[in-house]
Design an enzyme around this catalytic site. Sequence first.
Site, PDB file in Angstrom:
ATOM      1  N   PHE A   1      -3.315   1.056  15.688  1.00 28.91           N
ATOM      2  CA  PHE A   1      -2.110   1.766  15.236  1.00 28.91           C
ATOM      3  C   PHE A   1      -2.529   2.752  14.153  1.00 28.91           C
ATOM      4  O   PHE A   1      -3.557   2.569  13.514  1.00 28.91           O
ATOM      5  CB  PHE A   1      -1.076   0.789  14.663  1.00 28.91           C
ATOM      6  CG  PHE A   1      -0.088   0.293  15.679  1.00 28.91           C
ATOM      7  CD1 PHE A   1      -0.486  -0.563  16.694  1.00 28.91           C
ATOM      8  CD2 PHE A   1       1.246   0.690  15.632  1.00 28.91           C
ATOM      9  CE1 PHE A   1       0.423  -1.019  17.634  1.00 28.91           C
ATOM     10  CE2 PHE A   1       2.165   0.248  16.558  1.00 28.91           C
ATOM     11  CZ  PHE A   1       1.750  -0.611  17.566  1.00 28.91           C
TER      12      PHE A   1
ATOM     13  N   LYS B   1      -8.793   8.395  14.414  1.00 30.97           N
ATOM     14  CA  LYS B   1      -8.991   6.939  14.401  1.00 30.97           C
ATOM     15  C   LYS B   1      -9.440   6.433  15.771  1.00 30.97           C
ATOM     16  O   LYS B   1     -10.231   5.498  15.874  1.00 30.97           O
ATOM     17  CB  LYS B   1      -7.704   6.225  13.956  1.00 30.97           C
ATOM     18  CG  LYS B   1      -7.485   6.355  12.460  1.00 30.97           C
ATOM     19  CD  LYS B   1      -6.216   5.715  11.947  1.00 30.97           C
ATOM     20  CE  LYS B   1      -6.109   5.978  10.447  1.00 30.97           C
ATOM     21  NZ  LYS B   1      -4.810   5.766   9.874  1.00 30.97           N
TER      22      LYS B   1
ATOM     23  N   LYS C   1     -12.926   4.542  15.412  1.00 30.86           N
ATOM     24  CA  LYS C   1     -12.831   3.071  15.516  1.00 30.86           C
ATOM     25  C   LYS C   1     -13.043   2.577  16.936  1.00 30.86           C
ATOM     26  O   LYS C   1     -12.814   1.415  17.250  1.00 30.86           O
ATOM     27  CB  LYS C   1     -11.498   2.601  14.954  1.00 30.86           C
ATOM     28  CG  LYS C   1     -11.347   3.135  13.532  1.00 30.86           C
ATOM     29  CD  LYS C   1     -10.377   2.436  12.685  1.00 30.86           C
ATOM     30  CE  LYS C   1     -10.315   3.171  11.346  1.00 30.86           C
ATOM     31  NZ  LYS C   1     -10.000   2.340  10.233  1.00 30.86           N
TER      32      LYS C   1
ATOM     33  N   LYS D   1      -2.827 -17.342 -14.273  1.00 33.33           N
ATOM     34  CA  LYS D   1      -1.941 -16.185 -14.329  1.00 33.33           C
ATOM     35  C   LYS D   1      -2.369 -15.241 -15.468  1.00 33.33           C
ATOM     36  O   LYS D   1      -2.661 -15.701 -16.569  1.00 33.33           O
ATOM     37  CB  LYS D   1      -0.498 -16.680 -14.559  1.00 33.33           C
ATOM     38  CG  LYS D   1       0.515 -15.581 -14.565  1.00 33.33           C
ATOM     39  CD  LYS D   1       1.899 -16.122 -14.914  1.00 33.33           C
ATOM     40  CE  LYS D   1       2.856 -14.974 -15.153  1.00 33.33           C
ATOM     41  NZ  LYS D   1       4.046 -15.371 -15.855  1.00 33.33           N
TER      42      LYS D   1
ATOM     43  N   ASN E   1       2.447  -4.463   1.372  1.00 29.61           N
ATOM     44  CA  ASN E   1       3.099  -3.231   1.840  1.00 29.61           C
ATOM     45  C   ASN E   1       4.405  -3.599   2.537  1.00 29.61           C
ATOM     46  O   ASN E   1       4.776  -4.776   2.616  1.00 29.61           O
ATOM     47  CB  ASN E   1       2.165  -2.440   2.761  1.00 29.61           C
ATOM     48  CG  ASN E   1       1.735  -3.263   3.959  1.00 29.61           C
ATOM     49  OD1 ASN E   1       2.562  -3.658   4.772  1.00 29.61           O
ATOM     50  ND2 ASN E   1       0.451  -3.557   4.044  1.00 29.61           N
TER      51      ASN E   1
ATOM     52  N   ASP F   1      -5.554  -2.086   2.373  1.00 30.09           N
ATOM     53  CA  ASP F   1      -6.869  -1.425   2.388  1.00 30.09           C
ATOM     54  C   ASP F   1      -7.750  -1.853   1.226  1.00 30.09           C
ATOM     55  O   ASP F   1      -8.961  -1.681   1.272  1.00 30.09           O
ATOM     56  CB  ASP F   1      -6.673   0.105   2.360  1.00 30.09           C
ATOM     57  CG  ASP F   1      -6.141   0.608   3.696  1.00 30.09           C
ATOM     58  OD1 ASP F   1      -6.664   0.161   4.737  1.00 30.09           O
ATOM     59  OD2 ASP F   1      -5.186   1.409   3.700  1.00 30.09           O
TER      60      ASP F   1
HETATM   61  O1  PMT Z   1       5.845  -4.284  10.752  1.00 30.28           O
HETATM   62  P1  PMT Z   1       6.942  -3.240  10.914  1.00 30.28           P
HETATM   63  O2  PMT Z   1       7.895  -3.241   9.737  1.00 30.28           O
HETATM   64  O3  PMT Z   1       7.639  -3.370  12.230  1.00 30.28           O
HETATM   65  O4  PMT Z   1       6.261  -1.794  10.874  1.00 30.28           O
HETATM   66  C1  PMT Z   1       5.408  -1.421  11.915  1.00 30.28           C
HETATM   67  C2  PMT Z   1       4.166  -0.701  11.389  1.00 30.28           C
HETATM   68  C3  PMT Z   1       4.582   0.622  10.754  1.00 30.28           C
HETATM   69  C4  PMT Z   1       3.428  -1.567  10.363  1.00 30.28           C
HETATM   70  C5  PMT Z   1       3.223  -0.510  12.637  1.00 30.28           C
HETATM   71  O5  PMT Z   1       3.911   0.235  13.605  1.00 30.28           O
HETATM   72  C6  PMT Z   1       1.926   0.205  12.209  1.00 30.28           C
HETATM   73  O6  PMT Z   1       1.835   1.428  12.119  1.00 30.28           O
HETATM   74  N1  PMT Z   1       0.864  -0.605  11.949  1.00 30.28           N
HETATM   75  C7  PMT Z   1      -0.404  -0.120  11.424  1.00 30.28           C
HETATM   76  C8  PMT Z   1      -0.260   0.075   9.937  1.00 30.28           C
HETATM   77  C9  PMT Z   1      -1.583   0.514   9.311  1.00 30.28           C
HETATM   78  O7  PMT Z   1      -2.178  -0.242   8.601  1.00 30.28           O
HETATM   79  O8  PMT Z   1      -2.002   1.713   9.685  1.00 30.28           O
HETATM   80  P2  PMT Z   1      -3.374   2.392   9.162  1.00 30.28           P
HETATM   81  O9  PMT Z   1      -3.292   3.777   9.668  1.00 30.28           O
HETATM   82  O10 PMT Z   1      -3.519   2.165   7.710  1.00 30.28           O
HETATM   83  O11 PMT Z   1      -4.499   1.558   9.888  1.00 30.28           O
HETATM   84  C10 PMT Z   1      -5.021   1.948  11.141  1.00 30.28           C
HETATM   85  C11 PMT Z   1      -5.370   0.744  11.969  1.00 30.28           C
HETATM   86  O12 PMT Z   1      -6.430   0.020  11.335  1.00 30.28           O
HETATM   87  C12 PMT Z   1      -4.254  -0.252  12.213  1.00 30.28           C
HETATM   88  O13 PMT Z   1      -4.350  -0.687  13.554  1.00 30.28           O
HETATM   89  C13 PMT Z   1      -4.583  -1.390  11.247  1.00 30.28           C
HETATM   90  O14 PMT Z   1      -4.141  -2.654  11.786  1.00 30.28           O
HETATM   91  C14 PMT Z   1      -6.089  -1.333  11.204  1.00 30.28           C
HETATM   92  N2  PMT Z   1      -6.690  -1.777   9.932  1.00 30.28           N
HETATM   93  C15 PMT Z   1      -6.423  -1.136   8.763  1.00 30.28           C
HETATM   94  C16 PMT Z   1      -7.043  -1.541   7.607  1.00 30.28           C
HETATM   95  C17 PMT Z   1      -7.944  -2.607   7.651  1.00 30.28           C
HETATM   96  N3  PMT Z   1      -8.558  -3.043   6.552  1.00 30.28           N
HETATM   97  N4  PMT Z   1      -8.204  -3.209   8.818  1.00 30.28           N
HETATM   98  C18 PMT Z   1      -7.593  -2.814   9.956  1.00 30.28           C
HETATM   99  O15 PMT Z   1      -7.835  -3.386  11.027  1.00 30.28           O
END
Ligand code: PMT
Length: 404
Positions: A323, A337, A341, A289, A210, A279
């Site tokens: 986040f 969330k 979580k 490959k 991503n 995800d």
């Molecule tokens: O890195 P930059 O370019 O500075 O951009 C910053 C950012 C946009 C990446 C950052 O500010 C941000 O939003 N990070 C979380 C991105 C994300 O994966 O969001 P989500 O809504 O999909 O996930 C929610 C939370 O679950 C996040 O804390 C993520 O770290 C966590 N997660 C998600 C999927 C997974 N399999 N395991 C996780 O722990």
Amino acid sequence: MNVVLGVGGGIAAYKAAELARALQERGFKVQVVMTAAAQEFIKPLTFAALTNQKVITDLFAGRSAEETLSSAVEHIRVAQENRLLVVAPATADLLAKFAHGLANDFLSTLYLAFDGPVILAPAMNTNMWNHPATRNNIRVLSERGHVIVEPDEGLLACGTVGPGRLADPLHIAEIVAQAAARRDDLRGETLLITAGPTQEPLDPVRFISNRSSGKMGYALAEAAAARGARVILVSGPVHLTAPNGVEIIKVRTANEMRAAVVEKLPEATVIVKAAAVADYHLADVPQQKRKKTAARLTLDLEPTPDILAEVGQRKGDRLLVGFAAETENLLEEARRKLVSKNCDMVVANMVGKEGTGFESDENEVILALRTGEAISVPKASKRRIADRILDEALKLRLALHATR
Ligand code: PMT
């Protein structure tokens, strides 16, 4: 606490005397450093009388060879003995020198030798303030984590009306006091921070990922380290250098990130999950490959481990900050969330919009707290946003301790 007040050469230099006084009234011991240009506007004697300290006027000016030799390391001594550097007025020239690392007088040399918080209060003509060169220097300095005390708008000495007037010295003194209170407030805490994207291989040469650059997570690591915390940064593949003093663990996939977080969890007191974890991944990655053919390719992807949810289950009395990267219903999603979580705070940011979220140098967030509060943090550099997140995290952590 000892602070350095750097005074630049502008018409607002006389207001630095008011600032020196306001700082002293707040209990700071003030060491004034004046540039040569500043001395054209106000005499060192004014500051010497106000602060009861010798004013530093220049690196070499008017000194004998012996004096020069003995003072050759004076900027290092001043850097070590003082906890904060505040520059007011910060002229366009000083901002340019600081941004580019020029060191040709005492103040600019001191700036490079100094590793504590820096507060810059610019003052200049409106056109100079709005010039792309100055805007660029301000952006660089702000990303470096320095506090910029924006100039006020009004009638300037040059007769124009607009932004450029030095902020009220009492306001600057208040910001210095806040920065001083922050300086070591995370000492004793261990922050486990995740940053950047993960890459999920499809074969030895291709992967799913991503747009995360890691800037938000690295800004958090830098801010936490600057505030005295021990920082463990678990980073996906990014093009950034780890901040000074931060322990870095480099990972590639969601599974590797999970393993690193689980291993380091017992050492952490606060966990901040800024990483954009993929995800989905391919469970069985081919060894060779994939050959390109004319046929359609369907990939059977399965969910990656939800690291945040797992940490939420195992966190004990640790503080957990997640986040949420959303394209709509920001607060609702963040609150969902927060509960699902088991987080203490969720930092919600809009993605898919220019200038914030992924890749940009700035961000704009809503902090959804477990207390039910929602705090909107307006657009600012990711470094400033990081400090704001840490401020709220610290408050929650202190509240957690108080209720135990
Ligand atoms: O890195 P930059 O370019 O500075 O951009 C910053 C950012 C946009 C990446 C950052 O500010 C941000 O939003 N990070 C979380 C991105 C994300 O994966 O969001 P989500 O809504 O999909 O996930 C929610 C939370 O679950 C996040 O804390 C993520 O770290 C966590 N997660 C998600 C999927 C997974 N399999 N395991 C996780 O722990």
